[in-house]
Write an enzyme that holds these catalytic residues in place. Structure first.
Site, PDB file in Angstrom:
ATOM      1  N   ASN A   6      47.452  37.059  48.720  1.00  0.00           N
ATOM      2  CA  ASN A   6      47.143  37.558  50.057  1.00  0.00           C
ATOM      3  C   ASN A   6      46.117  36.622  50.706  1.00  0.00           C
ATOM      4  OD1 ASN A   6      45.671  38.903  52.111  1.00  0.00           O
ATOM      5  ND2 ASN A   6      46.713  40.791  51.546  1.00  0.00           N
ATOM      6  N   ASP A   8      44.916  36.743  53.867  1.00  0.00           N
ATOM      7  CA  ASP A   8      44.263  37.286  55.071  1.00  0.00           C
ATOM      8  C   ASP A   8      42.850  36.752  55.279  1.00  0.00           C
ATOM      9  OD1 ASP A   8      46.466  38.896  55.402  1.00  0.00           O
ATOM     10  OD2 ASP A   8      45.497  40.714  54.647  1.00  0.00           O
ATOM     11  N   HIS A   9      42.113  36.618  54.154  1.00  0.00           N
ATOM     12  CA  HIS A   9      40.694  36.305  54.323  1.00  0.00           C
ATOM     13  C   HIS A   9      40.416  34.830  54.648  1.00  0.00           C
ATOM     14  CE1 HIS A   9      39.845  40.360  53.842  1.00  0.00           C
ATOM     15  NE2 HIS A   9      40.067  40.435  52.554  1.00  0.00           N
ATOM     16  N   ARG A  17      34.118  32.365  63.131  1.00  0.00           N
ATOM     17  CA  ARG A  17      33.652  31.319  64.048  1.00  0.00           C
ATOM     18  C   ARG A  17      34.441  31.276  65.355  1.00  0.00           C
ATOM     19  NH1 ARG A  17      30.053  26.882  63.693  1.00  0.00           N
ATOM     20  NH2 ARG A  17      28.280  27.913  62.755  1.00  0.00           N
ATOM     21  N   HIS A  42      48.807  40.480  56.068  1.00  0.00           N
ATOM     22  CA  HIS A  42      48.772  41.812  56.676  1.00  0.00           C
ATOM     23  C   HIS A  42      48.516  41.651  58.171  1.00  0.00           C
ATOM     24  CE1 HIS A  42      46.926  46.170  56.356  1.00  0.00           C
ATOM     25  NE2 HIS A  42      47.790  46.054  57.353  1.00  0.00           N
ATOM     26  N   ARG A  44      47.509  43.407  60.877  1.00  0.00           N
ATOM     27  CA  ARG A  44      46.898  44.708  61.187  1.00  0.00           C
ATOM     28  C   ARG A  44      47.005  45.013  62.670  1.00  0.00           C
ATOM     29  NH1 ARG A  44      43.269  46.730  56.816  1.00  0.00           N
ATOM     30  NH2 ARG A  44      42.916  48.417  58.266  1.00  0.00           N
ATOM     31  N   ARG A  48      42.494  41.977  63.027  1.00  0.00           N
ATOM     32  CA  ARG A  48      41.154  41.515  62.645  1.00  0.00           C
ATOM     33  C   ARG A  48      41.174  40.203  61.856  1.00  0.00           C
ATOM     34  NH1 ARG A  48      39.442  46.089  58.262  1.00  0.00           N
ATOM     35  NH2 ARG A  48      39.884  47.428  60.026  1.00  0.00           N
ATOM     36  N   HIS A  49      42.291  39.891  61.225  1.00  0.00           N
ATOM     37  CA  HIS A  49      42.362  38.576  60.547  1.00  0.00           C
ATOM     38  C   HIS A  49      43.637  37.822  60.963  1.00  0.00           C
ATOM     39  CE1 HIS A  49      44.272  41.294  57.726  1.00  0.00           C
ATOM     40  NE2 HIS A  49      43.143  41.698  57.178  1.00  0.00           N
ATOM     41  N   GLU A  69      52.528  42.809  54.969  1.00  0.00           N
ATOM     42  CA  GLU A  69      52.014  44.179  54.966  1.00  0.00           C
ATOM     43  C   GLU A  69      51.878  44.640  56.413  1.00  0.00           C
ATOM     44  OE1 GLU A  69      48.280  44.060  52.994  1.00  0.00           O
ATOM     45  OE2 GLU A  69      49.126  43.216  51.175  1.00  0.00           O
ATOM     46  N   THR A  99      39.004  47.956  54.198  1.00  0.00           N
ATOM     47  CA  THR A  99      40.253  47.485  53.611  1.00  0.00           C
ATOM     48  C   THR A  99      41.160  48.696  53.410  1.00  0.00           C
ATOM     49  OG1 THR A  99      41.221  46.277  51.743  1.00  0.00           O
ATOM     50  CG2 THR A  99      39.299  47.624  51.256  1.00  0.00           C
ATOM     51  N   THR A 100      42.414  48.463  52.989  1.00  0.00           N
ATOM     52  CA  THR A 100      43.363  49.579  52.847  1.00  0.00           C
ATOM     53  C   THR A 100      42.874  50.518  51.744  1.00  0.00           C
ATOM     54  OG1 THR A 100      45.016  47.891  53.329  1.00  0.00           O
ATOM     55  CG2 THR A 100      45.828  50.083  52.736  1.00  0.00           C
ATOM     56  N   GLU A 150      54.596  49.504  45.638  1.00  0.00           N
ATOM     57  CA  GLU A 150      53.434  48.772  45.125  1.00  0.00           C
ATOM     58  C   GLU A 150      52.368  49.815  44.811  1.00  0.00           C
ATOM     59  OE1 GLU A 150      52.141  45.283  47.270  1.00  0.00           O
ATOM     60  OE2 GLU A 150      50.098  45.477  46.496  1.00  0.00           O
ATOM     61  N   HIS A 212      45.566  45.530  44.852  1.00  0.00           N
ATOM     62  CA  HIS A 212      44.333  45.969  45.501  1.00  0.00           C
ATOM     63  C   HIS A 212      43.158  45.977  44.525  1.00  0.00           C
ATOM     64  CE1 HIS A 212      41.601  47.653  48.372  1.00  0.00           C
ATOM     65  NE2 HIS A 212      42.508  47.377  49.286  1.00  0.00           N
ATOM     66  N   GLY A 213      42.179  45.169  44.843  1.00  0.00           N
ATOM     67  CA  GLY A 213      40.947  45.117  44.048  1.00  0.00           C
ATOM     68  C   GLY A 213      41.104  44.395  42.715  1.00  0.00           C
ATOM     69  N   GLY A 234      44.302  39.222  46.716  1.00  0.00           N
ATOM     70  CA  GLY A 234      43.739  38.483  47.838  1.00  0.00           C
ATOM     71  C   GLY A 234      42.265  38.183  47.680  1.00  0.00           C
ATOM     72  N   HIS A 235      41.452  39.200  47.878  1.00  0.00           N
ATOM     73  CA  HIS A 235      40.012  38.987  48.029  1.00  0.00           C
ATOM     74  C   HIS A 235      39.393  38.144  46.912  1.00  0.00           C
ATOM     75  CE1 HIS A 235      35.983  39.856  49.520  1.00  0.00           C
ATOM     76  NE2 HIS A 235      35.654  39.866  48.236  1.00  0.00           N
TER      77      HIS A 235
END
Ligand code: PXP
Length: 259
Positions: A6, A8-9, A17, A42, A44, A48-49, A69, A99-100, A150, A212-213, A234-235
């Site tokens: 993922n 996204d980040h 920025r 994702h 959203r 936001r990203h 997503e 986050t979700t 998932e 997730h996580g 992802g994160h």
């Protein structure tokens, strides 16, 4: 076991920025080189990203399958249908969440979910439902026509984190104040639930993914669950890429999953 990354980040960092770098599109060839199987993004509702422009360029240029997503909002589903990713993963979305936070309520939103699935299938897009490891949700998911579920591993991940970090280190973690003996027991129960949920999903002929996580410390017990065919992470990978570089961060996760 397949690994979806993922990204996204990467967009989160760019948007901090409000300029044009880092560009999430540039991650695609690194993902491929590092042995990832899929790119996950994702789109959203609050953008936001990942933006519509990112999503369009990623869908048009990715040599890896794109797992998009998205919420079940009909306007978003229409956009996804025009972007034509390989798969759409339907997730719950709340504006105020970081986050979700939980899985989709397939029982409550059955009609809306079925409508979304019909539209996506009509556009040759596979569908996965992001749900908690809850037997009733899994049974209902199997009735919707989705190909995949998932399983949300967020509760498992938060418990693992609380057990392995100092108290007050992760102040938003609801499990931080649970005594360690109870927490250990609850963690084992959650893992067992993820295993049993996978078995049920497979029995109902659903492909089962998880995410997730997940991170370098907690991923192993999840990779040991037979029947989970894919992880989306992802994160933790993007966080580690700050120190290791994206390619190395993915290679290290790939090695853990292959062990
Ligand atoms: N899978 C789904 C369905 C998600 O919504 C997310 C978060 O966007 C992930 C996987 C990845 O979670 P994390 O960033 O915590 O690895």
């Amino acid at each position: 076991m397949k690994l979806g990354i993922n990204i996204d980040h990467i967009a989160t960092l760019r948007n901090a920025r409000k300029i044009n770098e880092p560009d999430p599109l540039m991650a695609l060839h690194i993902l491929k080189e590092a042995g990832a199987d899929q790119v996950t993004i994702h789109l959203r509702e609050d953008r936001r990203h990942i933006t519509d422009f990112d999503a369009k360029r990623i869908c048009e240029n990715s040599f890896l399958p794109v797992n998009m997503e998205c919420s079940i909002n009909p306007e978003i589903i229409d956009i996804i249908c025009t972007l034509k990713p390989h798969r759409a993963t339907l997730v719950p979305e709340k504006r105020e969440e970081v986050t979700t936070e939980g899985g989709l309520d397939v029982i409550k939103f059955e009609k809306e979910i079925k409508n979304a699935i019909d539209k996506l299938h009509a556009n040759d897009i596979e569908v996965s439902l992001f749900i908690d490891p809850d037997f009733e949700q899994i049974k209902k998911s199997a009735e919707t026509g989705a190909e995949m579920i998932e399983l949300h591993t967020g509760k498992y991940a938060n418990m693992h984190l609380a057990l392995n970090t100092n108290i007050n280190h992760t102040p938003f973690n609801v499990f931080e104040n649970m005594d360690r003996k109870t927490l250990k027991k609850e963690l084992e129960l959650e893992l067992k639930l993820l295993k049993d949920a996978t078995i049920l999903g497979n029995e109902l002929e659903l492909e089962v993914a998880a995410g997730h996580g997940l991170n370098y410390q907690n991923v192993k017990p999840i990779t040991d669950i037979k029947g989970i065919v894919e992880l989306n992470i992802g994160h933790s990978i993007i966080a580690n890429s700050v120190f290791l570089g994206l390619k190395q961060a993915i290679i290290q996760m790939r090695e853990l999953i292959n062990e």
